[in-house]
Motif scaffolding. Structure first.
Motif: not given
Length: 275
Positions: A223-233
């Motif tokens: 989740i560390a990378a994908a959660g940040l990407i979703a949040e940034a989107a």
């Protein structure tokens, strides 16, 4: 002309490094795709291939050369302390969190839904994230306080008005899981479970999945990378209690997460909890 700050320039350099490294890792995955030589069982339902190990070693070696003082946390080899002595899960300093091949069962069976995930976390907060899907030649990326991108182009989370139109990546377990799953499915269009949590969560960033829900079973490297990407989107990302979604002290396979557009996050969270 306003010059970029040293901090923003450093972050851009870290993102560029992670993107290039993920590209190399994905290339290695594709070189050996459908030619896996060794599959070992980590548990009754989980496997690891020689590609997992080769990709992880390549990524960690590259990080050690570029950022020799940073801690590391990777799926196959676990935590590696920082030069200063703090552990990867202490919440102190910098740690790179790596999943060398998320979706190993898919990969080993020739199903083209898998990825590499690389994140940089500082003082317990994710600041850089890259998820690379080599089968589709796609790189999702995000930085804290910045935009999410897909192959360098900005992306945003789903803008659908009605929950009944949602396609949701979902995996629930525990008490009354079947009842709660039925409740969610009645409220949305359809649910899917694709076999790579990191890639499915990254799909929230550009609306391929309108939301992502998983109750437990996740690890930091999922989740560390994908959660940040979703949040940034633009997605709202939380744990299943509605609190912060990343806690570096969480043990493997203990994390649950909900990611959804802000207008629908609370409703989905309530359905998941059986409200």
């Amino acid at each position: 002309m306003t010059q970029p700050s040293a901090a923003s320039s450093s972050r851009e350099a870290e993102l560029a490094f992670a993107l290039e490294l993920a590209q190399r890792a994905g290339d290695l995955q594709m070189e050996r795709y459908e030619r896996v030589e060794q599959i070992d069982f980590k548990s009754a339902k989980d496997v690891v291939t020689e590609v997992d190990h080769l990709v992880e070693a390549m990524i960690l070696d590259a990080i050690r050369v570029r950022f020799p003082g940073d801690a590391l946390l990777a799926e196959e080899t676990g935590g590696h302390d920082a030069r200063a002595g703090h552990s990867a899960t202490s919440g102190v300093g910098r740690v790179w969190i790596v999943d060398p091949l998320d979706g190993t069962i898919n990969y080993a069976n020739g199903i083209p839904f898998f990825c590499v995930s690389i994140a940089l976390v500082e003082a317990g907060r994710p600041v850089v994230g890259v998820v690379r899907d080599p089968a589709r030649d796609e790189s999702f990326a995000g930085v804290a306080g910045g935009a999410a991108t897909l192959n360098g182009e900005p992306v945003t989370t789903s803008t659908k008005d009605r929950l009944t139109d949602f396609v949701v990546s979902m995996a629930l377990n525990g008490r009354s899981a079947s009842t709660r799953s039925r409740g969610v499915r009645k409220a949305i269009r359809v649910s899917r479970s694709m076999g790579s949590a990191a890639l499915a969560l990254a799909y929230v960033a550009n609306g391929r999945f309108d939301a992502f829900v998983q109750q437990g079973g996740l690890s930091l490297w999922d989740i560390a990378a994908a959660g940040l990407i979703a949040e940034a989107a633009g997605a709202t990302v939380t744990n299943l209690d509605g609190g912060p979604w990343l806690d570096v002290s969480n043990p493997p396979k203990s994390i649950g997460i909900v990611a959804a557009p802000p207008a629908h996050h609370s409703e989905i969270l309530a359905l998941v909890k059986g409200g």
